[in-house]
Design a protein around this motif. Sequence first.
Motif, short mmCIF file in Angstrom:
data_model
loop_
_atom_site.label_atom_id
_atom_site.label_comp_id
_atom_site.label_asym_id
_atom_site.label_seq_id
_atom_site.Cartn_x
_atom_site.Cartn_y
_atom_site.Cartn_z
N ILE A 20 0.56 -1.18 -0.03
CA ILE A 20 0.06 0.02 -0.20
C ILE A 20 0.89 1.43 -0.03
O ILE A 20 0.56 2.32 -0.73
CB ILE A 20 -0.87 -0.09 0.92
CG1 ILE A 20 -1.83 -1.23 1.22
CG2 ILE A 20 -1.63 1.26 1.27
CD1 ILE A 20 -2.63 -1.63 2.45
N GLN A 21 1.95 1.31 0.83
CA GLN A 21 2.83 2.47 0.84
C GLN A 21 3.66 2.58 -0.51
O GLN A 21 3.59 3.78 -0.75
CB GLN A 21 3.97 2.22 1.92
CG GLN A 21 4.60 3.27 2.47
CD GLN A 21 5.68 2.88 3.52
OE1 GLN A 21 6.07 1.94 3.54
NE2 GLN A 21 6.08 4.04 4.24
N LEU A 22 3.85 1.52 -1.14
CA LEU A 22 4.46 1.53 -2.39
C LEU A 22 3.52 2.05 -3.57
O LEU A 22 4.04 3.07 -4.04
CB LEU A 22 4.84 0.03 -3.00
CG LEU A 22 5.52 -0.31 -4.40
CD1 LEU A 22 6.55 0.74 -4.66
CD2 LEU A 22 5.56 -1.69 -4.52
N GLU A 23 2.58 1.66 -3.51
CA GLU A 23 1.46 2.31 -4.65
C GLU A 23 1.29 3.64 -4.42
O GLU A 23 1.17 4.58 -5.31
CB GLU A 23 0.04 1.44 -4.51
CG GLU A 23 0.29 0.01 -4.92
CD GLU A 23 0.85 -0.30 -6.19
OE1 GLU A 23 0.71 0.62 -6.89
OE2 GLU A 23 1.13 -1.25 -6.28
N HIS A 24 1.28 4.04 -2.96
CA HIS A 24 0.97 5.50 -2.90
C HIS A 24 2.23 6.59 -3.10
O HIS A 24 2.33 7.46 -3.60
CB HIS A 24 0.69 5.89 -1.42
CG HIS A 24 0.80 7.29 -1.08
ND1 HIS A 24 1.89 7.74 -0.44
CD2 HIS A 24 -0.10 8.32 -1.26
CE1 HIS A 24 1.57 9.27 -0.38
NE2 HIS A 24 0.38 9.52 -0.71
N ALA A 25 3.30 5.48 -2.87
CA ALA A 25 4.65 6.42 -3.14
C ALA A 25 4.77 7.16 -4.48
O ALA A 25 5.70 7.72 -4.80
CB ALA A 25 5.93 5.95 -2.69
#
Length: 364
Positions: A20-25
Motif C-alpha cells: 500500500i505504501q509503495l502504490e502511494h509512493a
Amino acid sequence: MTLREINDVEDLYEYLYAAIQLEHATIPPYITSMYTMKPNSNLEAYNVIRVIVVEEMLHLTLAANVLNAIGGAPNLIKEGFVPEFPTYLPNGEEDFEVNIESFSPKTIDNFLMIERPAREYQDGHVPKQFTSFKNTSRKRILPTYISAEGEEKHFYSIGEFYAFIGEGLTKLSLKLGEEEFFKGDPERQITPEYYYSGGGEIIPVTNLESALEAIRLISEQGEGFEGAIYDNEGELSHYYRFEQIKLGRYYLAGDTAGNPKGKELTIDWDAVYNIKTNPKMEDYPEESELYEANVKFNTYYKNFLAKINDAFNGNPQNLIPAIGEMFVLKNMAYELIHNPIPGKEGVYGAPTFEVDKVPEISKV
C-alpha cells in the motif's frame, strides 16, 4: 522496518502494508510532474500520466482489499507512511531513488525505473526475485528483505515484489486453510459500486483466487503480461506508456518493446515550470504565500489520506468523495507551482508532501 520470509500472517501484514505504501509512493511524483506542465501544453503527455495515476489509486485500493481480506487493517495515516523524498521504493530497490521534480526526460527515465519489468527466471524453478545491490550509507527510509540466511536482498521490480506476496498468500492459505486464512470482514471490501477508475475493475477479495487475481492485475498493469508490452486485458502497461513519452511515439497493437510505430506524441520539454527538486518546507520563507500554501496543501493532503483510510477501514461508501478531492489538491498544487520561490530566480515552488510536519489533522 525489515521484511522477513513470509512464514505467518503477521509477516504478510507487513508486506501488504509495504505494498500500500509503495502504490502511494508513486502518486506524489507522478501528479507533481503533471502539474508542472504549463497550461495548454503537453496535453498528450499529461493524459498519459493522468491515466497511470488513476490506475495507481486502483492498485492502492486492491492492495488494501487483500490486507483486509486476511484480517489486517490498512493504515494510511501512520507516521512515515508518506515517504520523505527522495526515497527508495518499499520493495527495496536501491539502484535509484524516486524524486519530486519537474516534467523532463530525466523524470520520465525515473518513472521507467519505477515501473520496470521483472527480470527473467534464473533457472527452471527458482525465480530471480531478488537482486543484490551494494549497501550505501544513505538513510534507508523504506523496508528491505532479509533472507533466511541473513543476507540482505532487494526486489528488482514491483512485479517481483508482488510475485513474492502471491507465494506467501498461497503458502499460508494452504497451511491455515482458505476459510480460516481469509477471515476478514467482507463489509470492509471496496466493491465496484464504491469505486470507479476507468482503468480496470476493482476486485473484492474473499479467497485465494480473488487475492491472486488482484495482485496479478496490479503487476500486469505496471509492467505487462509475461514480458509483453500489454497486460492480460490488452491494455498497454505503465512502463510502455511512459516509454511512449520518452520515445515520442505511440504504441500500436502488435508493436514490440522499444519500437512503437503509432503516431507521433508531441512533447515540448520547455513548456514546464522549473520547480525545486524534492522541496522542503524550510525552502519557503516563513510567512510567505508559498509557505502558507504549502502548509495548506500538506494539511489537505493529510485529510485526503485520512478519508481514504476511513473508507478502507469499514466505510467504503466514503471512497468516491474522498478521491474526488484530488481536484482540490490539483488547484492547491498550482498555487505553489505557478509561483517562484523568493530569492531563487526561475525556480518555482511545489508541494512537499510532508504530512508528518503538519501538527494535526484539521479541516481546510
